[in-house]
Design a protein around this motif. Structure first.
Motif, mmCIF file in Angstrom:
data_model
loop_
_atom_site.group_PDB
_atom_site.id
_atom_site.type_symbol
_atom_site.label_atom_id
_atom_site.label_comp_id
_atom_site.label_asym_id
_atom_site.label_seq_id
_atom_site.Cartn_x
_atom_site.Cartn_y
_atom_site.Cartn_z
ATOM 1 N N ARG A 20 -7.407 -2.300 -8.837
ATOM 2 C CA ARG A 20 -7.499 -1.596 -7.564
ATOM 3 C C ARG A 20 -8.683 -2.077 -6.747
ATOM 4 N NH1 ARG A 20 -4.255 -0.334 -4.263
ATOM 5 N NH2 ARG A 20 -2.958 0.151 -6.069
ATOM 6 N N ALA A 21 -9.762 -2.472 -7.421
ATOM 7 C CA ALA A 21 -10.931 -2.985 -6.693
ATOM 8 C C ALA A 21 -10.566 -4.212 -5.877
ATOM 9 C CB ALA A 21 -12.057 -3.304 -7.683
ATOM 10 N N TYR A 22 -9.703 -5.050 -6.410
ATOM 11 C CA TYR A 22 -9.231 -6.218 -5.651
ATOM 12 C C TYR A 22 -8.244 -5.814 -4.563
ATOM 13 C CZ TYR A 22 -11.313 -9.925 -8.484
ATOM 14 O OH TYR A 22 -12.194 -10.786 -9.079
ATOM 15 N N LEU A 23 -7.230 -5.028 -4.927
ATOM 16 C CA LEU A 23 -6.164 -4.705 -3.975
ATOM 17 C C LEU A 23 -6.706 -3.970 -2.761
ATOM 18 C CD1 LEU A 23 -3.295 -3.581 -6.383
ATOM 19 C CD2 LEU A 23 -3.697 -5.830 -5.396
ATOM 20 N N ASP A 24 -7.712 -3.147 -2.952
ATOM 21 C CA ASP A 24 -8.241 -2.355 -1.842
ATOM 22 C C ASP A 24 -9.037 -3.182 -0.843
ATOM 23 O OD1 ASP A 24 -7.045 -0.117 -2.809
ATOM 24 O OD2 ASP A 24 -8.857 0.745 -3.713
ATOM 25 N N THR A 25 -9.299 -4.445 -1.165
ATOM 26 C CA THR A 25 -10.003 -5.293 -0.198
ATOM 27 C C THR A 25 -9.082 -5.780 0.912
ATOM 28 O OG1 THR A 25 -9.596 -7.301 -1.511
ATOM 29 C CG2 THR A 25 -11.636 -6.097 -1.936
ATOM 30 N N LEU A 26 -7.762 -5.608 0.739
ATOM 31 C CA LEU A 26 -6.820 -5.979 1.800
ATOM 32 C C LEU A 26 -6.350 -4.694 2.478
ATOM 33 C CD1 LEU A 26 -5.195 -8.271 3.176
ATOM 34 C CD2 LEU A 26 -3.353 -7.762 1.565
ATOM 35 N N GLN A 27 -6.880 -4.428 3.655
ATOM 36 C CA GLN A 27 -6.589 -3.192 4.371
ATOM 37 C C GLN A 27 -6.385 -3.470 5.854
ATOM 38 O OE1 GLN A 27 -6.078 -0.329 2.920
ATOM 39 N NE2 GLN A 27 -6.874 -0.757 0.857
ATOM 40 N N GLY A 28 -5.954 -2.441 6.583
ATOM 41 C CA GLY A 28 -5.903 -2.496 8.033
ATOM 42 C C GLY A 28 -4.937 -3.529 8.576
ATOM 43 N N PRO A 29 -5.292 -4.170 9.696
ATOM 44 C CA PRO A 29 -4.392 -5.120 10.362
ATOM 45 C C PRO A 29 -3.970 -6.290 9.475
ATOM 46 C CG PRO A 29 -6.206 -4.512 11.816
ATOM 47 C CD PRO A 29 -6.531 -3.939 10.470
ATOM 48 N N ALA A 30 -4.878 -6.760 8.610
ATOM 49 C CA ALA A 30 -4.533 -7.903 7.750
ATOM 50 C C ALA A 30 -3.402 -7.535 6.799
ATOM 51 C CB ALA A 30 -5.756 -8.363 6.966
ATOM 52 N N ARG A 31 -3.483 -6.345 6.224
ATOM 53 C CA ARG A 31 -2.425 -5.909 5.308
ATOM 54 C C ARG A 31 -1.128 -5.644 6.067
ATOM 55 N NH1 ARG A 31 -3.179 -2.624 -0.113
ATOM 56 N NH2 ARG A 31 -1.016 -2.355 -0.722
ATOM 57 N N ALA A 32 -1.228 -5.047 7.234
ATOM 58 C CA ALA A 32 -0.034 -4.769 8.040
ATOM 59 C C ALA A 32 0.667 -6.059 8.429
ATOM 60 C CB ALA A 32 -0.426 -3.973 9.285
ATOM 61 N N GLN A 33 -0.107 -7.086 8.791
ATOM 62 C CA GLN A 33 0.497 -8.357 9.173
ATOM 63 C C GLN A 33 1.159 -9.033 7.983
ATOM 64 O OE1 GLN A 33 -1.377 -11.029 12.043
ATOM 65 N NE2 GLN A 33 -1.327 -12.663 10.497
ATOM 66 N N SER A 34 0.484 -8.988 6.826
ATOM 67 C CA SER A 34 1.062 -9.573 5.616
ATOM 68 C C SER A 34 2.381 -8.904 5.271
ATOM 69 C CB SER A 34 0.077 -9.414 4.451
ATOM 70 O OG SER A 34 0.670 -9.770 3.221
ATOM 71 N N ASP A 35 2.407 -7.568 5.311
ATOM 72 C CA ASP A 35 3.637 -6.844 4.992
ATOM 73 C C ASP A 35 4.727 -7.155 6.008
ATOM 74 O OD1 ASP A 35 2.247 -5.754 2.910
ATOM 75 O OD2 ASP A 35 2.149 -3.713 3.728
ATOM 76 N N ALA A 36 4.369 -7.174 7.284
ATOM 77 C CA ALA A 36 5.364 -7.402 8.333
ATOM 78 C C ALA A 36 5.985 -8.795 8.219
ATOM 79 C CB ALA A 36 4.726 -7.220 9.710
ATOM 80 N N TYR A 37 5.152 -9.789 7.941
ATOM 81 C CA TYR A 37 5.676 -11.149 7.830
ATOM 82 C C TYR A 37 6.650 -11.263 6.667
ATOM 83 C CZ TYR A 37 5.946 -16.113 6.788
ATOM 84 O OH TYR A 37 6.425 -17.371 6.509
#
Length: 415
Positions: A20-37
């Motif tokens: 979780r310490a790693y996964l939580d470093t991807l948040q906000g717009p960066a995560r939204a863009q990754s998911d959307a793509y």
């Protein structure tokens, strides 16, 4: 740089907390863009199959391949040459008609998500190079297929699978030497401590490492990549310049350990066998479905029988639908192999945090934390969450006094 969490809390190592310490470093717009793509790619699978079927249906409805075959028969009476000319025209026309779709999926969409650095002229030139290669190879393969259909109307699908296997083996041998350099420049990796470490890992598992190449993929995009390619005398380890420039030594070793796992575990042979088995079943179904379609609609399409080269779109529709239906199975088979290579790479490189970091970097174009069913259906590699968790579980089992570490803020944008 890592922040050592255990040093301040004194807590015992917990693989899930470390994940979780790693996964939580991807948040906000960066995560939204990754998911959307990545989620948008789900629709591309459906739309891509629909485009292929629609174009082949239009070719039949407009009697396009009937016209190509009739023109070829006026040029020559030799069946193989008629088939070759029809295939050449069919493939070229298909490429032209699908070009808008290819431009959107391969260039426009990639630029929208900042995943392609190449200007349109360079991208288009590479597409034309790939098309030229396919127009040399594919018509020959199709001509062989139709010769088999004429000679073995009931069992051509068996022989066709074998011929495809031979073509693939030839491509695997020649590709690294003659095809890959058409798109990128390959140079020997410089001598130094990093190459020594890579060679040491390879030597431990008797993996050939006489040639380690770096290729200039940064001219196209910033994705990190590496592979062990070729067969026999052409076997080689290759990594792109993005991997060298954007990641740490621990991450590079983790990636190279993974790629060596593919070689050591004979994945190329497993995947070749599995894909040929899927193709064989698809060709078998096509060999039964196509004659029925032609009996029902052949007069309208100008198609005499399956051995008629004008039937290419009929076979194309059958195979497109089959491969679309097999997408989840193919994804799962590839993903299982990738997971085995991950496990091998962790044992070989012994860099669990390097592996976790590089897995997080892949979130640039791959959804980091999908649902279980989503991962089964759409992921041809383990998700970032699955990979980070595997790395942390390996760390818990194999590292003395393991520590939970939190990557520094912004590390995904570094290097």
């Amino acid at each position: 740089m890592f922040i050592d969490l255990l040093a301040t809390t004194g807590a015992a190592f917990d693989a899930e907390a470390a994940t979780r310490a790693y996964l939580d470093t991807l948040q906000g717009p960066a995560r939204a863009q990754s998911d959307a793509y990545f989620e948008g790619g789900y629709w591309l699978i459906l739309f891509g199959a629909a485009v292929a079927v629609l174009i082949d249906w239009l070719f039949l409805r407009l009697r396009f391949t009937h016209g190509l075959r009739s023109l070829a028969e006026r040029v020559s009476k030799r069946a193989w040459l008629v088939t070759w000319m029809t295939a050449l025209g069919y493939l070229l026309a298909s490429a032209v008609v699908t070009m808008p779709w290819s431009i959107y999926t391969g260039f426009v969409r990639e630029r929208q998500y900042d995943l392609l650095d190449q200007p349109f002229a360079g991208w288009f030139a590479e597409q034309m190079t790939a098309l030229a290669i396919s127009l040399v190879i594919a018509p020959l393969l199709i001509a062989v297929f139709y010769a088999l259909i004429r000679r073995a109307p009931r069992s051509w699908w068996v022989w066709g699978t074998g011929v495809t296997g031979l073509f693939l083996l030839l491509a695997m041998v020649l590709g690294p030497v003659f095809l890959a350099p058409l798109f990128n420049e390959y140079t020997e990796m410089e001598q130094g401590p990093l190459r020594d470490r890579i060679e040491a890992v390879a030597a431990r598992y008797d993996i050939p490492a006489e040639h380690i190449y770096v290729f200039d993929q940064s001219k196209q995009h910033k994705r990190i990549s590496a592979n062990v390619s070729g067969l026999g005398p052409t076997i080689r380890i290759s990594l792109n310049d993005n991997l060298l420039e954007r990641t740490s030594e621990a991450e590079i070793l983790a990636v190279m350990g993974h790629e060596m796992g593919h070689y050591k575990l004979n994945h190329v042979w497993w995947m070749l066998g599995i894909m040929l088995a899927i193709l064989a079943l698809g060709l078998f179904i096509t060999s039964r479905a196509a004659p029925w379609l032609i009996r029902k609609y052949g007069d309208r399409w100008g198609v005499r029988d399956v051995a008629d080269p004008a039937s290419m779109p009929v076979l194309g529709i059958c195979l497109a639908l089959w491969m679309f239906a097999m997408t989840p199975a193919i994804n799962s088979l590839i993903r299982i192999n990738e997971s085995h290579a991950d496990a091998f790479g962790l044992d070989a490189a012994e860099e669990p945090d390097g592996f976790a970091r590089v897995s997080m970097r892949l979130s640039e174009y791959r959804k980091i934390e999908p649902g279980p069913l989503e991962e089964i259906l759409f992921f041809d590699h383990p998700s970032g969450a699955t990979r980070v968790r595997m790395a942390m579980e390996w760390k818990a089992a194999n590292v003395d006094n393991p520590q939970i570490v939190v990557p520094e803020e912004g590390y995904l944008d570094s290097q």
